[in-house]
Motif scaffolding. Structure first.
Motif, mmCIF file in Angstrom:
data_model
loop_
_atom_site.group_PDB
_atom_site.id
_atom_site.type_symbol
_atom_site.label_atom_id
_atom_site.label_comp_id
_atom_site.label_asym_id
_atom_site.label_seq_id
_atom_site.Cartn_x
_atom_site.Cartn_y
_atom_site.Cartn_z
ATOM 1 N N GLU A 244 0.539 -1.161 0.171
ATOM 2 C CA GLU A 244 0.172 -0.203 -0.115
ATOM 3 C C GLU A 244 0.568 1.295 0.155
ATOM 4 O OE1 GLU A 244 -3.351 0.070 2.516
ATOM 5 O OE2 GLU A 244 -2.108 1.409 3.271
ATOM 6 N N TYR A 245 0.504 2.485 -0.583
ATOM 7 C CA TYR A 245 1.398 3.310 -0.739
ATOM 8 C C TYR A 245 0.225 4.598 -0.732
ATOM 9 C CZ TYR A 245 4.119 7.690 -2.182
ATOM 10 O OH TYR A 245 4.786 8.614 -2.299
ATOM 11 N N ALA A 246 0.406 5.508 0.065
ATOM 12 C CA ALA A 246 -0.372 6.850 1.565
ATOM 13 C C ALA A 246 0.343 7.932 0.357
ATOM 14 C CB ALA A 246 0.334 6.698 2.808
ATOM 15 N N LEU A 247 -0.700 8.729 -0.507
ATOM 16 C CA LEU A 247 -0.913 9.529 -1.274
ATOM 17 C C LEU A 247 -0.782 10.384 -0.608
ATOM 18 C CD1 LEU A 247 -2.792 8.629 -4.132
ATOM 19 C CD2 LEU A 247 -0.712 8.899 -4.197
ATOM 20 N N ASP A 248 -1.757 10.646 0.484
ATOM 21 C CA ASP A 248 -2.016 11.508 1.542
ATOM 22 C C ASP A 248 -2.526 10.294 2.641
ATOM 23 O OD1 ASP A 248 -3.986 12.864 3.761
ATOM 24 O OD2 ASP A 248 -3.175 14.010 2.820
ATOM 25 N N LYS A 249 -1.157 10.557 3.775
ATOM 26 C CA LYS A 249 -1.596 9.635 5.385
ATOM 27 C C LYS A 249 -2.580 9.734 5.484
ATOM 28 C CE LYS A 249 0.739 6.850 8.172
ATOM 29 N NZ LYS A 249 0.849 5.629 7.660
ATOM 30 N N THR A 250 -4.112 10.208 5.645
ATOM 31 C CA THR A 250 -4.886 9.963 6.209
ATOM 32 C C THR A 250 -5.922 10.253 5.192
ATOM 33 O OG1 THR A 250 -4.197 11.362 8.472
ATOM 34 C CG2 THR A 250 -7.211 11.214 7.767
ATOM 35 N N LYS A 251 -6.026 10.806 3.925
ATOM 36 C CA LYS A 251 -7.098 10.971 3.496
ATOM 37 C C LYS A 251 -7.221 9.610 2.339
ATOM 38 C CE LYS A 251 -8.340 15.418 4.046
ATOM 39 N NZ LYS A 251 -7.672 16.611 3.524
#
Length: 442
Positions: free
Chosen positions: A122-129
């Motif tokens: 998994e890769y976070a483009l935005d850590k929360t959103k």
């Protein structure tokens, strides 16, 4: 002099390695994880779970065990065994893997070996959103407990009917998929595009009876499957680090969520409009919709808590679809073709129609029995399936002895399931008593 300098360097390196190893050991003892940076925001973690069941139950009429008739019996088995390995490798990269076994008892093949439950990145483009990922995962649609966290289940088992294609076109609810998930304020969402596994590799596949006048899963190459689940979290926020949702927090959080979801697959099902004409194939979509509510909170002043869950689901598997399921089934044959349920403890868990489900539990005060306490619960699945002439009611009630929360607990449960004939008429009910001991290392 050069030799002395070399020896000093070796000693210093050894001291640094030893100190680093000691620090990692301390981190693991505290958090059960190996930190990859000083702050611990990047880490690698290992957890484990085993659930042992001891049961006594009435079997469905006509049940056999290797061709020997059995009307009831007792058995011992491993309901679940799990090893999870996951980590936040960088601030944006997450890795998750899970191996284990399900439903291992005295009549299954021996030395089966572990199988892969999950394997995804998994890769976070935005850590929360917004995070995106792919692989074999439990990021499914429909409802909260379509992907349950098995280590924190309140009762003896999860509401298994919410795992709509369990081991038919998936791998114990896991699917090959790409997904997106995140939180927008208190709004939590997950969306997934999954490729169904071949029905031909399902344990229920029968090449001699692949299509009839009642709907079944099509043997044709499958279309992609769309999954979604959305919830608004009014109180404490829940983690969406992994797809599996907590059964009960035992009073450690105040959670109140309302959710809704769906699963859709074009032309997933087929049937014959004329039993005598094998070319009269009617294809139909698989479309499921659900809404649910979850409340889990402390009450009182001595550690008491309450946990409640309600769900309404509309299943469309096509005309007159029905599917039996028997958890860790103790029988493997039947001599009574008039029984719709099949052998052992199976019952029509899935079908086209509408389902209502409710469960509620109450954790008594802390230190009720020494340093332990109790949590009784009750649940019910009520379904009106098109194939059945009478409502399908499955009951489950029991009590948890929380020896160390979910990490060590003993559960005693009573279950009652219905038995139907092939005409769809309710003919009787059968009972089961189950004792479980769970060890959960997390």
């Amino acid at each position: 002099m050069k030799k002395i300098k070399f020896l000093i360097a070796v000693v210093l390196m050894g001291c640094y390695t030893l100190n680093s190893a000691q620090a990692q050991t301390q981190d693991f003892a505290k958090n059960h994880q190996f930190n990859l940076n000083e702050s611990g925001t990047n880490y690698f973690k290992i957890t484990g779970l085993v659930q042992t069941w001891v049961r006594n139950m009435d079997y469905n009429p006509g049940s056999t065990v290797f061709n020997y008739a059995k009307s009831s019996g007792s058995d011992i088995g491993i309901r679940r065994y799990r090893v999870q390995m996951y980590g936040q490798l960088t601030d944006k990269v997450f890795f998750y893997s899970q191996i284990g076994e399900n439903n291992v008892n005295s009549i299954v093949d021996r030395k089966q070996g572990f199988f892969v439950h999950d394997a995804y990145g998994e890769y976070a483009l935005d850590k929360t959103k917004l995070s995106i990922g792919g692989g074999l995962s439990g990021w499914s649609g429909l409802s909260r407990f379509s992907s349950p966290s098995v280590g924190s289940i309140m009762g003896i088992d999860a509401p298994l009917y919410l795992q709509t294609t369990n081991d038919v076109t998936d791998q114990f609810l896991r699917k090959f998929s790409v997904y997106a998930k995140g939180k927008l304020g208190k709004f939590d969402y997950r969306l997934a595009l999954a490729q169904p596994m071949a029905i031909q590799k399902s344990s229920t596949y029968n090449p001699a009876n692949i299509i009839g006048t009642n709907s079944s899963f099509s043997s044709e190459p499958a279309n992609m499957q769309w999954n979604g689940y959305f919830q608004y979290q009014f109180k404490d926020q829940e983690s969406n680090l992994i797809p599996y949702t907590t059964g009960t927090y035992l009073g450690k959080k105040t959670v109140f969520n309302i959710g809704a979801g769906f699963i859709f697959q074009k032309n997933a099902m087929w049937r014959l409009s004329d039993a005598n004409d094998p070319t009269s194939i009617v294809r139909s979509n698989m479309a499921h919709f659900a809404a649910d509510v979850f409340y889990d909170a402390p009450i009182g002043t001595k550690g008491q808590s309450i946990s409640a869950y309600g769900n309404v689901t509309h299943y469309d598997f096509g005309q007159n679809y029905i599917r039996n399921s028997g958890t860790m089934n103790p029988a493997n044959g039947t001599t009574d073709a008039s029984v719709l349920n099949g052998a052992g403890n199976a019952f029509p868990m899935f079908g086209t129609g509408n389902v209502l489900y409710a469960q509620v539990g109450y954790k008594l005060k802390d230190n009720l029995i020494g340093k332990t306490t109790l949590m009784p619960y009750v649940s019910m699945q009520h379904a009106n399936y098109d194939r059945l002439n009478n409502a399908m009611n499955f009951y489950d009630a029991g009590i948890n002895w929380l020896l160390a929360g979910h990490n060590s607990k003993f559960t005693l449960a009573y279950q009652n399931r219905p038995v139907y004939n092939v005409s769809g008429d309710l003919t009787s009910h059968k009972s089961a008593f189950i004792a479980q001991y769970q060890v959960f290392f997390n």
